[in-house]
Design an enzyme around this catalytic site. Sequence first.
Site, short mmCIF file in Angstrom:
data_model
loop_
_atom_site.label_atom_id
_atom_site.label_comp_id
_atom_site.label_asym_id
_atom_site.label_seq_id
_atom_site.Cartn_x
_atom_site.Cartn_y
_atom_site.Cartn_z
N SER A 245 8.06 38.90 1.09
CA SER A 245 8.63 37.57 1.21
C SER A 245 8.56 37.08 2.67
O SER A 245 8.33 35.90 2.94
CB SER A 245 10.09 37.60 0.73
OG SER A 245 10.73 36.39 1.03
N ARG B 171 17.98 43.60 0.65
CA ARG B 171 17.13 43.19 -0.49
C ARG B 171 16.13 44.30 -0.78
O ARG B 171 15.74 45.04 0.14
CB ARG B 171 16.39 41.90 -0.08
CG ARG B 171 15.44 41.34 -1.12
CD ARG B 171 14.88 40.01 -0.63
NE ARG B 171 13.93 39.41 -1.56
CZ ARG B 171 13.42 38.18 -1.40
NH1 ARG B 171 13.75 37.45 -0.35
NH2 ARG B 171 12.57 37.70 -2.29
N LYS C 71 14.90 37.16 5.17
CA LYS C 71 14.66 36.99 3.73
C LYS C 71 15.65 37.77 2.86
O LYS C 71 15.35 38.13 1.72
CB LYS C 71 13.21 37.36 3.33
CG LYS C 71 12.13 36.77 4.19
CD LYS C 71 12.34 35.35 4.59
CE LYS C 71 12.28 34.35 3.47
NZ LYS C 71 12.62 32.98 3.97
N1 PPS Z 1 21.27 32.55 -4.81
C1 PPS Z 1 20.02 32.92 -4.66
N2 PPS Z 1 19.25 33.14 -5.73
C2 PPS Z 1 17.97 33.52 -5.59
N3 PPS Z 1 17.36 33.73 -4.41
C3 PPS Z 1 18.06 33.52 -3.32
C4 PPS Z 1 19.42 33.12 -3.38
N4 PPS Z 1 19.83 32.99 -2.13
C5 PPS Z 1 18.79 33.29 -1.33
N5 PPS Z 1 17.73 33.61 -2.04
C6 PPS Z 1 16.41 34.00 -1.52
O1 PPS Z 1 16.61 34.54 -0.20
C7 PPS Z 1 15.45 34.29 0.58
C8 PPS Z 1 15.84 33.60 1.85
O2 PPS Z 1 16.51 34.51 2.67
P1 PPS Z 1 17.01 34.09 4.11
O3 PPS Z 1 17.79 32.86 4.00
O4 PPS Z 1 17.73 35.25 4.70
O5 PPS Z 1 15.68 33.80 4.88
S1 PPS Z 1 15.53 33.60 6.45
O6 PPS Z 1 15.12 34.88 7.01
O7 PPS Z 1 16.75 33.11 7.01
O8 PPS Z 1 14.44 32.61 6.56
C9 PPS Z 1 14.55 33.42 -0.25
O9 PPS Z 1 13.60 34.30 -0.80
P2 PPS Z 1 12.07 33.85 -1.03
O10 PPS Z 1 12.13 32.87 -2.18
O11 PPS Z 1 11.35 35.10 -1.35
O12 PPS Z 1 11.61 33.21 0.24
C10 PPS Z 1 15.48 32.85 -1.30
O13 PPS Z 1 14.81 32.53 -2.48
#
Ligand code: PPS
Length: 400
Positions: free
Chosen positions: A226, A218, A125
Amino acid sequence: MCGIGLGVVGVAACAYLSRRRRPSDAESTRFPRPPPPQSPSATRRKRGPSWTRRHSALVLSAALCFLALSTALRAWQFTPTPPIDEAAQVARACGCASFACLRSAFATPSSYFKVPHFWIGGGQKCGTTTLYATLARHPQIMAPEPKEPGYFAWPAPARLAAERWYVRDALRLGDACDRGLGKVATFDGTAYYLQWGGPVARALKASAPWAKIVLVFREPVARAMSWLQHMAMKYPAIPSCLHHRPMDCCVQQSWFLSGVHHLGGSKYYKHLKDWIDAGWRVDDDIHVVRFEQMIESPRGFRDAYRAILDFLGLDPGPAANMTRDDTQPANRRSVVPYNVSRRAYEAMVDEVRQDAANLEELLGVDFGWHRYWARQLAQCDRDRLCRVPLLPPPLSVRTL
Ligand SMILES: Nc1ncnc2c1ncn2[C@@H]1O[C@H](COP(=O)(O)OS(=O)(=O)O)[C@@H](OP(=O)(O)O)[C@H]1O
């Protein structure tokens, strides 16, 4: 070679000339030493010729020594190193299906990308899916399949059995060779390697000591909440606290507060220490990205991306050409804030506060999390309930 040969001959000659000749026992008996001189004038007469001979021999041998040593030194300094046959190295590496083979193919220093060139992680996340998709579009990069092979987190026997699969299929060595191995950078996008600590850090070091590491961090409380949300929503068949209890109740459980995939997984300093102990160096090998910078605006994302490309030695051009859509989240789940009691929020912050301070000190980076927690707690006091957005508004940060 000639210079070194001359040097060796010269040194041998100077050693021969400067040695002090001692008469053998036989010579001493046959030619007994003359009796001591009787007067100063006689002494001068007798010493004169032998003194001159001995000293001119010494001066000659010193000059020869100097000449020989300087020639040898110059020859050593200017012997050109044979050119590295990069094409041959690449051809050898293309036939590999193991890290031992890759290490021997890449044994000499070279200017091209080795396999894998880097790893992106930090924690689940932390936005690695968005980053993976962005990196996959870069013309110099070949993205792994799947995004998270997880290979280095496996026990050694499993790694040995799956080494061929990892090198050839997950890292796509064959495809990279078709595009010109050395010109394309391959990587591993397993987010959670960091939390698996020492064993993973050592396994990666032993296999691919050249790998560069990009870590996205984060805000720790939001990341853990999350992750809990992600598991409950993505895998409805797997029992989850969130399926039958509110977030406020789940985050107060001890498994959440200390579990390595939950809040324990957000103790970045603690985990990073394991990697440093395994020989990975901050700045040289490890580049850290603030998740909040990536998400605060398209410009923040572009800047973070450009810094990553610079660190990896890749063309930063694509960072400048990103559209607004390119910077949007790949898999967003957090939309509305969660309601959490003050007690629960404060307990989570207390759990990670010191680790975050240690991280800032180690990296010399201000993540802005402490000020964000203070603001959030003030909101809890004001409204008698904490409203916790998992994607926070832009955080103010200072340059440390
Ligand atoms: N550009 C941008 N803007 C806003 N938010 C963003 C962005 N890129 C990634 N995210 C947030 O990153 C979370 C996903 O992280 P990961 O891709 O590492 O997740 S995973 O572990 O691979 O499933 C996921 O958080 P949550 O919404 O809390 O799930 C995404 O919303």
